[in-house]
Design an enzyme around this catalytic site. Structure first.
Site, PDB file in Angstrom:
ATOM      1  N   GLY A 144     -21.949  27.146 -70.523  1.00 31.18           N
ATOM      2  CA  GLY A 144     -22.693  26.487 -71.585  1.00 31.18           C
ATOM      3  C   GLY A 144     -22.835  24.992 -71.329  1.00 31.18           C
ATOM      4  O   GLY A 144     -22.798  24.533 -70.179  1.00 31.18           O
ATOM      5  N   SER A 145     -22.939  24.227 -72.395  1.00 33.15           N
ATOM      6  CA  SER A 145     -23.353  22.825 -72.284  1.00 33.15           C
ATOM      7  C   SER A 145     -22.319  21.892 -71.651  1.00 33.15           C
ATOM      8  O   SER A 145     -22.639  20.730 -71.381  1.00 33.15           O
ATOM      9  CB  SER A 145     -23.740  22.285 -73.665  1.00 33.15           C
ATOM     10  OG  SER A 145     -24.859  22.985 -74.159  1.00 33.15           O
ATOM     11  N   THR A 146     -21.093  22.351 -71.415  1.00 32.92           N
ATOM     12  CA  THR A 146     -20.137  21.513 -70.688  1.00 32.92           C
ATOM     13  C   THR A 146     -20.623  21.264 -69.259  1.00 32.92           C
ATOM     14  O   THR A 146     -20.137  20.334 -68.593  1.00 32.92           O
ATOM     15  CB  THR A 146     -18.740  22.159 -70.651  1.00 32.92           C
ATOM     16  OG1 THR A 146     -18.857  23.509 -70.202  1.00 32.92           O
ATOM     17  CG2 THR A 146     -18.084  22.127 -72.025  1.00 32.92           C
ATOM     18  N   ALA A 147     -21.585  22.067 -68.784  1.00 30.60           N
ATOM     19  CA  ALA A 147     -22.150  21.856 -67.445  1.00 30.60           C
ATOM     20  C   ALA A 147     -23.240  20.779 -67.437  1.00 30.60           C
ATOM     21  O   ALA A 147     -23.645  20.310 -66.366  1.00 30.60           O
ATOM     22  CB  ALA A 147     -22.722  23.166 -66.909  1.00 30.60           C
TER      23      ALA A 147
END
Length: 397
Positions: free
Chosen positions: A106-109
């Site tokens: 998800g958005s941690t990337a």
């Protein structure tokens, strides 16, 4: 004797926070604990040392084969178990989620996508993007989390408001070749080489440009590039993610993660000191400093003119200047039912000394798709860990 990098006090803080979360949300929306899996890794971003690592999957290390003592079966059920079923159950119990399990981040990337784009010069600090709520890529309409759109936001806002639309535009500028190159530089698709058994392989769980793809199934198309940009449609392990994130905020240095600090002989003499291993420098110190600033504002930045709010504000701890990023990944079959949510952050903001990554797989809630569950665990760990690490408040409360 092996001397570990694991700090017993930090390990205790992490385990307590996970246990409290599992109990707090027990039976909240379904029968059972607070989540399918809740896990955390704390790392020194400047050495690769793992300071704490845990999940809710634990067992008695002094009695690892006892299925009754470890809560797997009642005595009555255990008596009727086949040897194969018993060993399969134990293998699941012994499995280290932080190293051996994969999931979509998800958005941690997103900070890694933005760092790659900055480093290659396809975007610059202050560039703006129009988020109208979706992008049509490869015949697919791919939505932003905010379906009405964020409006016009800058590069910092792409992270601060966690905008999928802006990230897809950034990835299109970056291109498949460069995106894949930086995935490799940040070690996605590769093992980290951590000194623990059972590290998962992810080489078949990411996409590649057509000329380097090991099979036709793994060729990156425009839709794959778009979804990969915001952390969907490729898999990582927790240890991969925390190591890659550390390299984005520590000045651009990718260190091999490790849990062994030194090896001693039987008389207490030092046989070997395990020194930090710098594998590569994927980005510059300038890019890293920008990412730190963006992630500080992801936690502390004000609302913008379009009414967009910083997504990481739920993890703030009074008096501290930190940075962090939320993550929400919809699980296959993508029926808007089950999610993996996460939060990754660091402190202090200017000279990071500690990174903490928390993942919650399928929170026990009617609505799983909020990173607040991971932020809650993260905050509970950090508010105890920071004073212990001699990291004290610097801001007015």
């Amino acid at each position: 004797s092996v001397v570990s990098t694991i700090d017993v006090t930090l390990q205790e803080i992490v385990e307590k926070a996970i246990d409290e979360f599992q109990e707090k949300y027990r039976d909240a929306a379904r029968e059972g604990a607070g989540s399918k899996t809740a896990a955390a890794i704390m790392m020194d971003p400047n050495t690769g040392e793992i300071l704490a690592m845990s999940s809710n999957r634990r067992y008695d290390l002094n009695n690892p084969y006892d299925v009754v003592a470890n809560g797997l079966y009642s005595e009555e059920d255990a008596a009727n178990l086949s040897e194969e079923d018993r060993l399969n159950a134990l293998n699941e119990l012994w499995r280290n989620f932080c190293v051996s399990d994969t999931y979509e981040p998800g958005s941690t990337a997103k900070p890694i996508t933005v760092a790659a784009a900055l480093e290659t010069g396809v975007v610059h600090d202050g560039d703006t993007f129009l988020c109208d709520g979706n992008q049509t890529v490869g015949g697919h309409t791919i939505w932003c989390a905010k379906k009405i759109g964020h409006g016009i936001i800058d590069l910092e806002g792409a992270l601060k408001f966690s905008c999928n639309d802006a990230l897809m535009q950034i990835a299109a500028k970056l291109g498949e070749e460069n995106y894949s190159k930086y995935q490799n530089l940040f070690n996605f698709g590769l093992r980290t080489g951590i000194d623990l058994p059972g590290e998962a392989r992810t080489d078949s769980l990411i996409y590649y440009p057509s000329d380097t793809a090991p099979s036709e199934n793994l060729i990156m198309g425009s839709t794959d590039l778009a979804t990969n940009s915001f952390g969907q449609n490729f898999n990582v392990t927790m240890i991969q993610m925390v190591s890659a994130f550390s390299a984005t905020i520590n000045g651009g240095y990718y260190y091999q993660p490790h849990v062994v600090k030194k090896i001693l002989s039987s008389d207490g003499g030092t046989v070997k000191n395990v020194e930090p291993v710098l594998l590569r420098t994927p980005i510059s110190t300038k890019t890293s400093a920008l990412i730190r600033r963006y992630l500080y504002n992801t936690m502390y930045g004000p609302q913008d003119a379009n009414g967009n709010n910083a997504t990481g504000r739920g993890a703030r701890i009074a008096g501290y200047a930190m940075g962090g990023k939320t993550g929400t990944a919809e699980k296959i079959p993508r029926d808007k039912t089950n999610y993996v949510v996460s939060f990754i952050g660091f402190a202090p903001v200017d000279h990071p000394q500690v990174v903490l990554y928390v993942v919650v797989d399928e929170p026990n809630a009617v609505k799983q798709s909020t990173s607040s569950f991971a932020q809650e665990i993260w905050k509970n760990i950090m508010k105890e860990a920071l004073p212990y690490l001699n990291i004290y408040p610097t801001e007015e409360i």
